[in-house]
Design an enzyme around this catalytic site. Structure first.
Site, short mmCIF file in Angstrom:
data_model
loop_
_atom_site.label_atom_id
_atom_site.label_comp_id
_atom_site.label_asym_id
_atom_site.label_seq_id
_atom_site.Cartn_x
_atom_site.Cartn_y
_atom_site.Cartn_z
N ARG A 30 -9.29 2.57 1.28
CA ARG A 30 -8.87 3.14 2.24
C ARG A 30 -7.52 1.71 2.64
O ARG A 30 -8.84 0.79 3.44
CB ARG A 30 -9.90 3.93 3.21
N ASP A 40 -5.59 -0.40 4.90
CA ASP A 40 -4.71 -1.03 6.39
C ASP A 40 -3.80 -0.73 6.17
O ASP A 40 -3.10 -0.38 5.80
CB ASP A 40 -5.96 -2.85 6.53
N TYR A 89 -6.87 -5.65 -6.96
CA TYR A 89 -5.79 -5.57 -5.61
C TYR A 89 -4.44 -6.83 -5.87
O TYR A 89 -5.84 -8.29 -6.69
CB TYR A 89 -6.94 -6.42 -4.48
N ARG A 147 -7.66 -9.74 2.62
CA ARG A 147 -6.86 -10.87 3.11
C ARG A 147 -7.20 -12.26 4.06
O ARG A 147 -7.13 -12.77 3.84
CB ARG A 147 -6.38 -10.12 4.29
#
Length: 283
Positions: A79, A81, A143, A236
């Site tokens: 999921r 952001d 990622y 992040r």
């Protein structure tokens, strides 16, 4: 054992249970799609309780509902952001015999791409074992985060990077700091405090590295992270923390101190969403 890590026996039992539930609901097949998207227009992947909020999941499920003339719940591998992009998102859903026979894979993909927002691309139509879950059957997720440090604006890739204009980064120091985060740890310092309330925050980061590469002719620093699962804004926050080290504001050992603190206030800033891409998932 970290959240999301299960033995082979546990995984097999969960798959069997899901297959029974899917069959009991009247479905005979589980399908998956590969989904790419530019995250800028969306408030994340997952549907939101508020009305008139644009999400990737709503776009996909609305298109599926039009094709199958019923509600079609989906499950995603990760999921993302608001503002985060995806190159290798995977989405699964269940269909009946008749629904599967009604369209060829090529026709289905063409219809889906005609119905969803232009910022979304659908491909890789695939039949999976009954009860397959894009989320729970994932072994790991990867990622990439792209940082541009040149002074001039990287016009062609600006929507896909964090532009730190004219700032030099010590990638060696960032990699030294990154080494403290590899392995199974409590990553409470690296997620939004509100999302950690009463929830497990242990995760397993399998690989974490920082390296230079060229994207559309523009030099960037890429932070690549592979893990079993990730907390809200975890990647992040890791990037924002490593950038503090790369800029020389902190020593690499500080990353280990941040990890041990189990306090979001101890970490660096939350890097902008624009630089993050959900790269791929392995089953």
């Amino acid at each position: 054992m970290a959240e999301g890590l299960k033995t082979a026996e546990e995984l097999a039992a969960l798959r069997a249970q899901r297959a029974e539930e899917v069959s009991a609901a009247g479905f005979a097949h589980t399908l998956s799609l590969n989904v790419q998207y530019n995250g800028a227009p969306f408030a994340g992947f997952a549907r939101q309780p508020q009305p008139n909020v644009k999400t990737v999941q709503d776009e996909l499920e609305n298109a599926l509902s039009l094709l199958f003339r019923r509600e079609v719940p989906t499950v995603c591998a990760g999921r993302t952001d608001a503002g985060v992009h995806a190159r290798g998102q995977v989405v699964s859903f269940d269909v009946t015999d008749d629904e599967l026979a009604a369209r060829s894979p090529r026709s289905f993909e063409r219809s889906m791409n005609a119905l969803v927002d232009d910022a979304i691309s659908v491909s890789g139509f695939q039949e999976r074992p009954l009860g397959f879950s894009a989320r729970f059957d994932a072994l790991w997720r990867e990622y990439h985060y792209h940082i541009c440090t040149q002074a001039a604006r990287p016009t062609l890739i600006m929507p896909l990077v964090w532009h730190l204009g004219g700032v030099e980064l010590d990638l060696g120091a960032m990699n030294e700091g990154a080494a403290y985060l590899v392995g199974e740890h409590d990553f409470k310092s690296f997620c939004m405090a509100a999302s950690a309330q009463g929830k497990p925050t242990h995760r397993n980061v399998m690989e974490l590295e920082v390296y230079p590469e060229i994207v559309m002719g523009t030099p960037v620093a890429t932070v690549r992270v592979v893990g079993n699962a990730f907390l809200h804004s975890m990647v992040r926050t890791i990037v924002g923390t490593l950038v503090e080290v790369g800029r020389g504001k902190r020593e690499p050992a500080w990353v280990g101190q941040v990890l041990a603190a189990c306090d979001r206030k101890a970490a660096g800033q939350n890097a902008p969403a624009s630089g993050l891409v959900f790269w791929r998932v392995q089953y």
